[in-house]
Design a protein around this motif. Structure first.
Motif, PDB file in Angstrom:
ATOM      1  N   VAL A   1       0.841  -1.208   0.000  1.00  0.00           N
ATOM      2  CA  VAL A   1       0.000   0.000   0.000  1.00  0.00           C
ATOM      3  C   VAL A   1       0.871   1.251   0.000  1.00  0.00           C
ATOM      4  O   VAL A   1       0.665   2.185  -0.791  1.00  0.00           O
ATOM      5  CB  VAL A   1      -0.955  -0.002   1.208  1.00  0.00           C
ATOM      6  CG1 VAL A   1      -1.701   1.327   1.299  1.00  0.00           C
ATOM      7  CG2 VAL A   1      -1.948  -1.158   1.109  1.00  0.00           C
ATOM      8  N   ILE A   2       1.862   1.284   0.886  1.00  0.00           N
ATOM      9  CA  ILE A   2       2.756   2.447   0.957  1.00  0.00           C
ATOM     10  C   ILE A   2       3.503   2.619  -0.368  1.00  0.00           C
ATOM     11  O   ILE A   2       3.652   3.732  -0.870  1.00  0.00           O
ATOM     12  CB  ILE A   2       3.756   2.286   2.124  1.00  0.00           C
ATOM     13  CG1 ILE A   2       3.008   2.316   3.464  1.00  0.00           C
ATOM     14  CG2 ILE A   2       4.810   3.386   2.092  1.00  0.00           C
ATOM     15  CD1 ILE A   2       3.880   1.955   4.656  1.00  0.00           C
ATOM     16  N   GLY A   3       3.963   1.499  -0.936  1.00  0.00           N
ATOM     17  CA  GLY A   3       4.689   1.568  -2.202  1.00  0.00           C
ATOM     18  C   GLY A   3       3.847   2.140  -3.322  1.00  0.00           C
ATOM     19  O   GLY A   3       4.330   2.956  -4.131  1.00  0.00           O
ATOM     20  N   SER A   4       2.590   1.735  -3.407  1.00  0.00           N
ATOM     21  CA  SER A   4       1.730   2.255  -4.475  1.00  0.00           C
ATOM     22  C   SER A   4       1.465   3.745  -4.300  1.00  0.00           C
ATOM     23  O   SER A   4       1.381   4.496  -5.288  1.00  0.00           O
ATOM     24  CB  SER A   4       0.403   1.483  -4.487  1.00  0.00           C
ATOM     25  OG  SER A   4      -0.311   1.656  -3.273  1.00  0.00           O
ATOM     26  N   VAL A   5       1.360   4.207  -3.054  1.00  0.00           N
ATOM     27  CA  VAL A   5       1.171   5.642  -2.792  1.00  0.00           C
ATOM     28  C   VAL A   5       2.431   6.424  -3.191  1.00  0.00           C
ATOM     29  O   VAL A   5       2.347   7.488  -3.822  1.00  0.00           O
ATOM     30  CB  VAL A   5       0.826   5.885  -1.308  1.00  0.00           C
ATOM     31  CG1 VAL A   5       0.823   7.378  -0.995  1.00  0.00           C
ATOM     32  CG2 VAL A   5      -0.523   5.272  -0.967  1.00  0.00           C
ATOM     33  N   LEU A   6       3.611   5.899  -2.830  1.00  0.00           N
ATOM     34  CA  LEU A   6       4.860   6.561  -3.202  1.00  0.00           C
ATOM     35  C   LEU A   6       5.024   6.618  -4.715  1.00  0.00           C
ATOM     36  O   LEU A   6       5.474   7.634  -5.270  1.00  0.00           O
ATOM     37  CB  LEU A   6       6.050   5.821  -2.581  1.00  0.00           C
ATOM     38  CG  LEU A   6       6.202   5.902  -1.065  1.00  0.00           C
ATOM     39  CD1 LEU A   6       7.411   5.087  -0.617  1.00  0.00           C
ATOM     40  CD2 LEU A   6       6.345   7.347  -0.612  1.00  0.00           C
ATOM     41  N   LEU A   7       4.662   5.541  -5.394  1.00  0.00           N
ATOM     42  CA  LEU A   7       4.759   5.491  -6.856  1.00  0.00           C
ATOM     43  C   LEU A   7       3.875   6.574  -7.482  1.00  0.00           C
ATOM     44  O   LEU A   7       4.301   7.291  -8.394  1.00  0.00           O
ATOM     45  CB  LEU A   7       4.359   4.099  -7.341  1.00  0.00           C
ATOM     46  CG  LEU A   7       4.606   3.730  -8.797  1.00  0.00           C
ATOM     47  CD1 LEU A   7       4.764   2.214  -8.926  1.00  0.00           C
ATOM     48  CD2 LEU A   7       3.460   4.182  -9.685  1.00  0.00           C
ATOM     49  N   THR A   8       2.659   6.687  -6.981  1.00  0.00           N
ATOM     50  CA  THR A   8       1.729   7.690  -7.513  1.00  0.00           C
ATOM     51  C   THR A   8       2.240   9.099  -7.253  1.00  0.00           C
ATOM     52  O   THR A   8       2.217   9.962  -8.149  1.00  0.00           O
ATOM     53  CB  THR A   8       0.340   7.513  -6.878  1.00  0.00           C
ATOM     54  OG1 THR A   8      -0.106   6.167  -7.079  1.00  0.00           O
ATOM     55  CG2 THR A   8      -0.669   8.467  -7.491  1.00  0.00           C
ATOM     56  N   ALA A   9       2.713   9.333  -6.038  1.00  0.00           N
ATOM     57  CA  ALA A   9       3.219  10.662  -5.692  1.00  0.00           C
ATOM     58  C   ALA A   9       4.438  11.028  -6.535  1.00  0.00           C
ATOM     59  O   ALA A   9       4.556  12.162  -7.028  1.00  0.00           O
ATOM     60  CB  ALA A   9       3.574  10.713  -4.202  1.00  0.00           C
ATOM     61  N   GLY A  10       5.350  10.071  -6.721  1.00  0.00           N
ATOM     62  CA  GLY A  10       6.537  10.333  -7.523  1.00  0.00           C
ATOM     63  C   GLY A  10       6.206  10.662  -8.962  1.00  0.00           C
ATOM     64  O   GLY A  10       6.773  11.586  -9.556  1.00  0.00           O
TER      65      GLY A  10
END
Length: 571
Positions: free
Chosen positions: A345-354
């Motif tokens: 979940v955290i990884g997908s949020v970071l990917l989107t933000a990046g």
């Protein structure tokens, strides 16, 4: 659902045997990554020297991604039917021979052709590496070793562009295609000496040739249309109708045929597994972010910031640092505590933000900010890429480990292929529009060059991808702004898909990771242990004796986790 049991310490001898077996896989993955990334920083120079335009640049990348995507499920299916070790060695040979041959290219078409063959080998290395790992390491223990793979991948991702830039600046770009040859030979020898896989029951081989043709035709028509529409022909035209219609028809025929063939290339029954289906959706976004960033960040550094290939390799280190830290750190945490979903979940949020932040960059954006954006994107990719395959393997039937693993990898590669094609087409269209809008600025810059103006006018009208770093300052600033705007616009297209991946990951069933390897699960299934209840499984295991496993979980824990896994899959 959380795992209440702590990770069991690994016996040192067992760990050493596993590392010896994995050494060939690690070298194979390293040579695959190195051969791909070593040319990434020099692609703008390569395409310019061969006389290619932006479309050629995009196809040099997408040709490899396309054949990787198409061949991945084929390799995965073969892995369920024939000797996996021989297949892996064959993939290494195909990959490295095509890579070396690409160094002799004299025009973009030849380079694209060899890169397409290279992708066939890359598909085998991507699919088979995951399958073989599942043969010898349980999902619970695999996090630790996936972190090791992530570290090697990060090393190749960091060192490749930097090494490629140095080679291009010092000896010429063709040597980039030969640098991985010694490592490939070492990988072949290491696999032959150290990789010993458990014996499997022989099965009658049946290859879905018609499925291969239909899948290849559908994906190829779609990508050709995305690349050429708006340039060679209008978006709404007869060519569009024929290509899009052909892609849809062949895709429908593929689905129909897969329901009737005895050994389907991609069994549609896999989509009955909610974990597989949602992981596929999430993997598409990961593929677009991973491949799109590697391609277009290199272009941004050289075309929008006017740096050399060597400098471009150095400037992408923040993204790789994020990938390295997240993949190694999260892999260790997954093995220690057994929790995987929070990291996804955290990884997908970071990917989107990046991705969203990279869509805001300009040619003069403070590089500290650009570095932070790249770090976030790399961290998101590192947390999601390998763990999505891990959770699918954890809930797949042992006899479908090959097709399920390669299925996720296929859709990740397919997403990356389509994503790079769409981003490249959007970049080309945006640059064309901006050049038309900035004709006044370009004319003023050319007028200030005096006698040099005719030379630069001829170069700009010749068609090949421009070498922005070699332009006079007045002209360079204009084109840096144009390309920065176009590349930022391309990253914006990743954001909606990344948001969908957050939702897909949020709904993934939180199934505990089993401590049984694929081979042990096959043995258990043969003894009817995979379909009985947990108490029955414990009684049978007590009667038959312990099963040796890397990670050494107790028999009752293994049986209970396997029963939980099967129950979740069936539901």
């Amino acid at each position: 659902m959380s795992d209440p049991t702590p990770a069991v310490p690994v016996d040192k001898k067992s760990k050493r045997r596993v590392l010896e077996a994995l050494s060939g896989l690690i070298l194979g993955m390293f040579v695959s990554m190195l051969a791909s990334t070593v040319v990434s920083s020099s692609l703008p120079v390569i395409v310019h020297d061969l006389g290619g335009d932006q479309a050629a640049f995009t196809w040099v990348v997408t040709a490899t991604l396309l054949t990787t995507a198409i061949s991945t499920p084929i390799w995965g299916k073969l892995a369920d039917l024939v000797n996996r070790k021989v297949l892996y060695q064959l993939a290494i040979i195909i990959f490295i021979v095509a890579t070396a041959a690409a160094g002799f290219s004299q025009d973009p078409a030849t380079l694209i052709a060899f890169r397409a063959v290279q992708g066939i080998g890359a598909g085998g290395l991507a699919a088979l590496g995951q399958v073989i790992m599942a043969d010898i390491i349980s999902p619970r223990e695999r996090g630790r070793y996936m972190g090791l793979f992530g570290a090697v991948m990060a090393l190749a991702t960091v060192g490749g562009p930097l090494l490629g830039g140095v080679i291009t600046d010092a000896w010429g770009w063709r040597w980039n295609f030969y640098v991985a040859l010694p490592v490939a030979v070492a990988a072949l020898i290491t696999v032959q000496r150290n990789l010993r896989l458990p014996k499997r029951e022989p099965r009658k081989v049946s290859i879905d040739y018609l499925g291969i043709v239909l899948l290849s035709a559908s994906v190829s028509l779609l990508l050709i249309w995305v690349t050429m529409a708006g340039n060679q022909f209008a978006w709404w035209s007869l060519e569009t109708v024929l290509m899009v219609g052909g892609a849809v028809v062949t895709a429908v025929l593929f689905v129909i045929f897969e329901t009737r063939v005895r050994e389907p290339l991609i069994p549609l029954s896999l989509f009955h597994n909610r974990t597989f289906t949602l992981s596929v959706v999430a993997s598409i976004a990961t593929g677009i972010a991973m491949f799109g960033a590697s391609v277009f960040l290199s272009q941004y550094m050289q075309l929008a910031r006017g740096v050399t290939p060597t400098q471009a390799g150095l400037m992408t280190i923040p993204m790789v640092a994020g990938l390295l830290i997240s993949s190694v750190g999260v892999g260790a945490l997954v093995t220690k505590y057994g929790h995987w979903k929070p990291y996804l979940v955290i990884g997908s949020v970071l990917l989107t933000a990046g991705a969203w932040l990279l869509s805001t960059i300009h040619y003069d954006t403070d590089f500290v900010l650009v570095s932070v954006y790249m770090f976030l994107l790399g961290g998101g990719v590192g947390m999601t890429m390998q763990n999505l395959v891990l959770v699918v393997q954890n809930t797949s039937r042992p006899e479908e480990i090959g097709v399920s693993s390669s299925g996720v990898t296929f859709f990740r590669s397919l997403g990356g292929t389509i994503g790079v094609s769409v981003m490249g087409a959007a970049l080309a269209a945006r640059v064309t529009d901006l050049v038309a809008q900035r004709q006044g600025d370009i004319s003023a810059a050319l007028a200030s060059l005096g006698d040099e103006a005719p030379t630069w006018i001829e170069q700009l009208q010749s068609g090949p991808l421009p070498q922005v770093s070699a332009m006079p300052e007045a002209l360079r600033v204009v084109f840096e702004d144009i390309y920065a705007n176009g590349i930022a616009h391309s990253f914006l297209m990743v954001v909606p898909v990344a948001v969908v991946s957050i939702l897909a990951i949020a709904f993934l069933p939180n199934v505990p990771l089993t401590r049984m390897t694929t081979s042990e699960r096959e043995s258990a299934a043969g003894a009817d242990l995979a379909t009985v209840t947990a108490p029955q499984a414990m009684q049978q295991l007590a009667a038959t004796g312990p099963i040796a496993v890397v990670g050494g979980a107790s028999d009752d824990v293994r049986a209970e986790e396997q029963a939980n896994t099967d129950t979740e899959r069936d539901s």
